[in-house]
Design an enzyme around this catalytic site. Structure first.
Site, PDB file in Angstrom:
ATOM      1  N   LYS A  71       0.839  -1.206   0.000  1.00  0.00           N
ATOM      2  CA  LYS A  71       0.000   0.000   0.000  1.00  0.00           C
ATOM      3  C   LYS A  71       0.865   1.243   0.000  1.00  0.00           C
ATOM      4  CE  LYS A  71      -4.304   1.507   0.676  1.00  0.00           C
ATOM      5  NZ  LYS A  71      -4.019   2.422  -0.445  1.00  0.00           N
ATOM      6  N   LYS A  95       5.032   2.457   8.574  1.00  0.00           N
ATOM      7  CA  LYS A  95       3.778   3.115   8.960  1.00  0.00           C
ATOM      8  C   LYS A  95       2.651   2.092   9.112  1.00  0.00           C
ATOM      9  CE  LYS A  95       3.195   6.667   6.342  1.00  0.00           C
ATOM     10  NZ  LYS A  95       2.803   7.711   5.363  1.00  0.00           N
ATOM     11  N   LYS A 107       5.117   2.678  -2.928  1.00  0.00           N
ATOM     12  CA  LYS A 107       4.864   4.090  -3.263  1.00  0.00           C
ATOM     13  C   LYS A 107       5.059   4.268  -4.749  1.00  0.00           C
ATOM     14  CE  LYS A 107       4.040   7.997  -1.014  1.00  0.00           C
ATOM     15  NZ  LYS A 107       3.466   8.122   0.327  1.00  0.00           N
ATOM     16  N   ASN A 234      -3.776  19.514   1.470  1.00  0.00           N
ATOM     17  CA  ASN A 234      -4.829  18.707   2.082  1.00  0.00           C
ATOM     18  C   ASN A 234      -4.526  18.377   3.550  1.00  0.00           C
ATOM     19  OD1 ASN A 234      -7.161  17.057   2.277  1.00  0.00           O
ATOM     20  ND2 ASN A 234      -5.881  15.263   1.930  1.00  0.00           N
TER      21      ASN A 234
HETATM   22  N1  GLU Z   1      -0.041   8.805   0.559  1.00  0.00           N
HETATM   23  C1  GLU Z   1      -0.483   8.588   1.901  1.00  0.00           C
HETATM   24  C2  GLU Z   1       0.693   8.267   2.810  1.00  0.00           C
HETATM   25  O1  GLU Z   1       1.798   8.671   2.548  1.00  0.00           O
HETATM   26  C3  GLU Z   1      -1.617   7.585   1.985  1.00  0.00           C
HETATM   27  C4  GLU Z   1      -1.280   6.190   1.568  1.00  0.00           C
HETATM   28  C5  GLU Z   1      -2.473   5.275   1.500  1.00  0.00           C
HETATM   29  O2  GLU Z   1      -3.556   5.650   1.877  1.00  0.00           O
HETATM   30  O3  GLU Z   1      -2.274   4.125   1.029  1.00  0.00           O
HETATM   31  O4  GLU Z   1       0.555   7.680   3.838  1.00  0.00           O
END
Ligand code: GLU
Length: 476
Positions: A71, A95, A107, A234
């Site tokens: 993710k 995370k 990513k 955002n």
């Molecule tokens: N881009 C966001 C982050 O850096 C969200 C990632 C997501 O929801 O998968 O955590």
């Protein structure tokens, strides 16, 4: 953004990782297996626009597949590069582990300035990029699920979801291929503001622990605390807005790409946001002092500094001059490894990115579950909950009549108590719970181990332990 002679973003993340694993007792070789990025796919594709073929470069990096799907967001910016995407993918692994979202880390990024292209052109670019990733299973509900990041939002996610559906017409779970979609395209209530909301919940949890506040030289509550926010995108906008409107924080500084606004009395976040939307920046905003050299405001006196824009903004060039007592990293990697060292020595408390901005991926997790279960949260239970509450209210009203003035219900009790939880309330409750529990797991290590003196190292220890446990379960 980083200062000259500082390591790259990825190296910076690795340095912080190494600091933490040095305190752990991992089986030989596992530390390296966890640290390295499993794979990074680079794609160059052409799109016919404005009478010629324009070539774009994009990336999707998979850091760790100890859990699948992996993710992480997709970023649109001219500065996107492989090193950055890999650093961000690694942060996603840590995370997700920390907040117990059952995903590996990934990513993506596309080298494009979204402001240079109109909506129709951006749609063609996005669909083509998505096509390249989908055909390699780098977008797939069970393998790799992107989400918004800098420069992307609901609109791009809707295009990606639609592209996936067109290419996988019989996949009943097609909608779960990406999160952060608009509500009418399979999104979930509360996702847009989730990262900012998570920052607010993280701060609220921090302020529930007097010992932790004391470490930063703070006391009391969020009410009246002076806050400087860098980046009113955002994440920064929602965090600042909620802290101002709901917790009484005073937003004294807002830093944007064209300078910074400062006011001791506090800035009206909604009004500043409105100004930026209309004028493209903060320049000219009345009711505040404008400083053209925005980064200087990072160094102003304040209680809480919220970097919510780019990586590397607090670096060896300014770390020594940062006066905030508490930094909460709403962006990914805003503090370089070198700056982290300087700030730690100064006693600044840093609530680290992998925790502070995890609200986004947490609500993404809820959205993915919603898509896979094909039902909105709260649809089954809400009216049942309301009916049971009605029973109690009826009974109380009966007592009320019976006892007269001796016992009266508060005027808004009935209305509040009768309302069953809908999707938004459930999302907030799940997010709040996630942020509290993850914070507590970090602080246990922070206060429980002599050799851990900061929250970032604690966060790494918690998450690396979880990733290591998954690897062990896989027999590695
Ligand atoms: N881009 C966001 C982050 O850096 C969200 C990632 C997501 O929801 O998968 O955590």
């Amino acid at each position: 953004m980083k200062h000259l002679n500082e390591p790259s973003f990825r190296e910076s993340v690795d340095l912080m990782f190494n600091r933490a694993v040095a305190l752990m007792d991992l089986p030989p070789g596992l530390e390296e297996k966890i640290r390295v990025c499993n794979a990074t796919y680079t794609v160059r594709f052409g799109v016919r626009l404005r009478g010629k073929i324009q070539t774009f470069t994009g990336y999707r990096s998979v850091h760790s597949e100890h859990m699948e799907p992996v993710k992480g967001g997709i970023r649109y910016a001219l500065s996107v590069n492989q090193d950055e995407v890999e650093a961000l993918a690694a942060l996603m692994t840590y995370k997700c582990a920390l907040v117990e979202a059952p995903f590996g880390g990934s990513k993506g990024g596309l080298c494009v300035d979204p402001r240079e292209w109109d909506e129709h052109e951006l749609e063609s670019i996005t669909r083509r990029f998505a096509y390249e990733l989908i055909k390699r299973d780098l977008i797939n509900p069970s393998q790799n699920v992107p989400a918004p990041d800098m420069g992307t939002g609901e609109r791009e996610m809707a295009w990606i979801a639609d592209q996936y559906r067109r290419m996988n017409t019989t996949d009943i779970n097609a909608r779960a291929c990406v999160t952060g979609k608009p509500l009418n395209a399979g999104g979930i209530a509360g996702r847009v503001e989730a990262t900012g909301r998570g920052v607010q919940y993280a701060l609220r949890e921090f302020f529930r622990h007097p010992e932790d506040m004391a470490a930063a030289g703070l006391s009391g509550s969020l009410d009246g605390k002076r806050v400087i926010v860098q980046g009113l995108g955002n994440v920064g906008y929602h965090a600042a807005k909620f802290l101002q409107e709901e917790d009484g924080a005073v937003i004294t500084g807002i830093i944007e790409h064209d300078g910074a606004l400062y006011s001791d009395e506090g800035l009206d976040v909604e009004a500043v946001r409105g100004w930026i939307m209309k004028h493209g920046g903060v320049t000219g905003y009345p009711d505040a002092t404008h400083t053209a050299e925005g980064a200087a405001v990072l160094e102003h006196e304040c209680d809480i500094l919220i970097p919510a824009a780019m990586e590397g903004v607090i670096n060896l060039g300014n770390a020594e001059r940062i006066k905030a007592a508490l930094i909460i990293e709403a962006a990914n990697g805003p503090v370089t490894a070198g700056a982290d060292e300087v700030l730690r020595k100064k006693g600044t408390v840093i609530i680290p990115d992998m925790y502070a901005n995890a609200g986004g991926v947490t609500v993404s997790y809820f959205e993915w579950v919603k898509n896979l279960s094909h039902i909105r949260f709260g649809r089954m239970g809400r009216r049942q909950e309301e009916a049971r509450h009605q029973l109690i209210v009826d009974e109380l009203e009966r007592l009320d009549r019976h006892l007269g003035d001796a016992w009266v219900m508060s005027p808004d009790f009935k209305q509040k108590y009768l309302r069953g939880a809908g999707e938004l309330e459930l999302v907030r409750s799940g997010l709040d719970d996630t942020m509290r529990i993850a914070y507590q797991s970090m602080r246990e290590v922070w206060h429980g181990r002599e050799d851990v003196t900061d929250l970032r190292t604690a966060a790494y220890l918690v998450s690396i332990n979880k990733v290591a446990a998954s690897y062990r379960a896989l027999g590695l």
